[in-house]
Design an enzyme around this catalytic site. Structure first.
Site, PDB file in Angstrom:
ATOM      1  N   ARG A   1       0.855  -1.190   0.000  1.00  0.00           N
ATOM      2  CA  ARG A   1       0.000   0.000   0.000  1.00  0.00           C
ATOM      3  C   ARG A   1       0.892   1.242   0.000  1.00  0.00           C
ATOM      4  NH1 ARG A   1       1.626   1.697   4.598  1.00  0.00           N
ATOM      5  NH2 ARG A   1       1.890   0.265   6.342  1.00  0.00           N
ATOM      6  N   GLY A   2       0.255   2.410  -0.117  1.00  0.00           N
ATOM      7  CA  GLY A   2       0.986   3.637   0.028  1.00  0.00           C
ATOM      8  C   GLY A   2       1.357   3.886   1.483  1.00  0.00           C
ATOM      9  N   GLY A   3       2.236   4.863   1.708  1.00  0.00           N
ATOM     10  CA  GLY A   3       2.594   5.241   3.067  1.00  0.00           C
ATOM     11  C   GLY A   3       3.903   4.643   3.537  1.00  0.00           C
TER      12      GLY A   3
ATOM     13  N   TRP B   1       5.874   3.224   7.567  1.00  0.00           N
ATOM     14  CA  TRP B   1       5.715   2.145   8.537  1.00  0.00           C
ATOM     15  C   TRP B   1       4.430   2.328   9.341  1.00  0.00           C
ATOM     16  CZ3 TRP B   1       8.391  -2.178   8.471  1.00  0.00           C
ATOM     17  CH2 TRP B   1       9.661  -2.185   7.909  1.00  0.00           C
TER      18      TRP B   1
ATOM     19  N   HIS C   1       0.309  -2.675  13.561  1.00  0.00           N
ATOM     20  CA  HIS C   1      -0.999  -3.279  13.789  1.00  0.00           C
ATOM     21  C   HIS C   1      -0.874  -4.238  14.956  1.00  0.00           C
ATOM     22  CE1 HIS C   1      -2.704  -1.532  10.264  1.00  0.00           C
ATOM     23  NE2 HIS C   1      -1.963  -2.219   9.423  1.00  0.00           N
TER      24      HIS C   1
ATOM     25  N   GLY D   1      -4.225   3.754   4.874  1.00  0.00           N
ATOM     26  CA  GLY D   1      -3.281   3.298   3.856  1.00  0.00           C
ATOM     27  C   GLY D   1      -4.049   2.511   2.810  1.00  0.00           C
TER      28      GLY D   1
ATOM     29  N   ALA E   1      -7.270   2.007  10.098  1.00  0.00           N
ATOM     30  CA  ALA E   1      -7.112   1.368  11.407  1.00  0.00           C
ATOM     31  C   ALA E   1      -7.354   2.417  12.480  1.00  0.00           C
ATOM     32  CB  ALA E   1      -5.719   0.763  11.546  1.00  0.00           C
TER      33      ALA E   1
ATOM     34  N   CYS F   1       4.314   6.269  10.288  1.00  0.00           N
ATOM     35  CA  CYS F   1       4.036   7.037   9.068  1.00  0.00           C
ATOM     36  C   CYS F   1       5.098   8.092   8.790  1.00  0.00           C
ATOM     37  CB  CYS F   1       2.651   7.676   9.132  1.00  0.00           C
ATOM     38  SG  CYS F   1       1.335   6.456   9.304  1.00  0.00           S
TER      39      CYS F   1
END
Length: 234
Positions: free
Chosen positions: A79-81, A83, A86, A159, A172, A188
């Site tokens: 995905r974009g972004g 670190w 989760h 993301g 999230a 991020c």
């Protein structure tokens, strides 16, 4: 998938996993589902789950922003972004939509409007707990002001990935995670602001409470009505 393809455009399939889903398993399922939605073989859906403690790297992640003192698994997310962490106590929502058609106020083939709607969904959800979530120019996600210190902290991350106009990954929201685990990364890529949670803000809410608020806020942001499938074991 039974009669899923017969669902009307006014409905969205809503799924919640009972167990914590390892990140690679979720990634494989999302990739499969995105292909099936594109082929018209599966309904659009929102998948709510928790992951075991995990660090995921977006396409802009820098190796020097990962510290990982606990040795948690790390995975490239696609995905974009940058670190992201989760873990238990965080509600992850993977949103898989066919963006070649409009979704309520979101026009077709407009990724910027789609991301804006995801932000609005999170803000509307937080509002149900009397928490004011806000956007910040140049910072991805949803932010709140700590009522004691006034410091701006991130409460929800975004993301996304769009493959041939089908979305996957998602958002999230921090309900009650161990916030010290965010110290294993530069979240991020933002060093000057911290992270927070509903619990840290003084809201003792359950994951079921948050799921209910997410479901109730969905229609105003995307136009469709969640149709809940039985809770999944995986």
């Amino acid at each position: 998938m039974g009669d899923e393809r017969a669902m009307t455009e006014n409905n969205i399939l809503w799924e919640i996993s009972r167990r914590k889903v390892p990140y690679p398993d979720a990634l494989a399922r999302m990739e499969h589902d995105a292909r099936a939605i594109r082929a018209g073989e599966q309904a659009e859906h929102v998948w709510l789950l928790e992951h075991p403690p995990t660090y995921t790297a977006g396409t802009s992640a820098r190796p020097e922003d990962l510290f990982n003192p606990s040795g948690y698994p790390t995975w490239p997310a696609g995905r974009g972004g940058q670190w992201t962490y989760h873990g238990p106590g965080q509600r992850v929502c993977y949103v898989m939509l066919d963006l070649t058609r409009p979704h309520g106020p979101v026009p077709a083939r407009d990724v910027r409007a789609y991301v804006h709607a995801l932000e609005e969904w999170l803000i509307a959800t937080l509002r149900r707990f009397d928490v004011t979530g806000e956007r910040r120019e140049g910072r991805v996600g949803v932010w709140v002001a700590d009522p004691v210190t006034g410091a701006e902290e991130k409460i929800a991350a975004i993301g996304v990935r769009v493959s041939r106009w089908v979305s996957w990954h998602g958002v999230a929201i921090n309900v009650d995670p161990d916030l010290s685990d965010f110290g294993g990364i530069v979240p991020c890529g933002i060093r000057e602001h911290g992270v927070t949670s509903l619990r840290k803000l003084g809201h003792e809410v359950s994951m079921a409470d948050v799921d209910r608020a997410l479901r109730e806020s969905w229609s105003e942001c995307f136009g469709s009505v969640p149709v809940e499938r039985e809770y999944l074991e995986a």
